[in-house]
Write a protein that holds these residues in place. Sequence first.
Motif, PDB file in Angstrom:
ATOM      1  N   ASP A 109       1.021  -0.730  -0.615  1.00  0.00           N
ATOM      2  CA  ASP A 109       0.408   0.054   0.042  1.00  0.00           C
ATOM      3  C   ASP A 109       1.114   1.147  -0.300  1.00  0.00           C
ATOM      4  O   ASP A 109       1.716   1.395   1.278  1.00  0.00           O
ATOM      5  N   GLU A 111      -0.067   4.423   0.812  1.00  0.00           N
ATOM      6  CA  GLU A 111       0.046   4.762   1.618  1.00  0.00           C
ATOM      7  C   GLU A 111       1.079   4.846   2.786  1.00  0.00           C
ATOM      8  O   GLU A 111       1.578   5.456   4.022  1.00  0.00           O
ATOM      9  N   LEU A 112       0.931   3.372   3.159  1.00  0.00           N
ATOM     10  CA  LEU A 112       2.071   2.604   4.383  1.00  0.00           C
ATOM     11  C   LEU A 112       3.082   2.466   4.296  1.00  0.00           C
ATOM     12  O   LEU A 112       4.641   3.389   4.910  1.00  0.00           O
ATOM     13  N   LYS A 116       5.815   4.983   6.536  1.00  0.00           N
ATOM     14  CA  LYS A 116       6.718   4.442   6.939  1.00  0.00           C
ATOM     15  C   LYS A 116       7.730   4.995   6.747  1.00  0.00           C
ATOM     16  O   LYS A 116       9.136   5.243   7.881  1.00  0.00           O
TER      17      LYS A 116
END
Length: 234
Positions: A109, A111-112, A116
């Motif tokens: 993803d 966005e993930l 991070k």
Amino acid sequence: MEERKPKILLAEDDTNLGMVLKNYLELNDYDVELCRDGILALAAFRRDKFDICLLDIMMPNMDGFKLAEEIRDVDPDIPLFFLSAKTMKEDIIQGYKLGADDYISKPFDSELLLLKIKAILKRNQELNSKEEEQFEFKIGQYAFNSRLRTLTKGGESTHTLSPKENELLHMLCEHKNDLLPREVALKKIWGSDTYFNGRSMDVYIAKLRKYLKDDTNIEIVNIHGNGFRLVVKD
């Protein structure tokens, strides 16, 4: 005066994925240099200054693991983030042994990934800029200066520590002859106490043991399931 955008080296041989990631990160205020293989990425790293490297593992000419080793030779402190379709535990562990700050498996993803990256950059900035109240410690025959990130034995040989090595040894010194809880160190230095961050910390503990091995009165003891003790005998 316009604030400098964090600069990312993106090494990715998949043309479509590389351009999608580059455009997405640039829309989120990052300056991104995209390279199609490891050799081009290493050349870019040597001629410019980056804040973080995102490295695909399976690339032509030079894979991500070899590229990480070469980058670490140039700058041992630069944050490294592996992107990979390889999900074998051995590959993930190898990435952390090379000093990776994180590892994300494809497909992922976006966005993930962005969250991070933000966490790694924030943590790295805090580690590099932090001013500790006590910064000089005597550890047996060694003198440790956490501001200079130096470990000196007998006033002679000096070793310069990486930011994570420095922070971990500083925390051990603050808890000398007492327990440094594993989850406390992981959350403070790595940001979370996940399994893979724990394996990464174990690698750094092993490095610190190697640096201190010439003094037999010093021992970093693993208290199974709880944490570590820096034991210094009088």
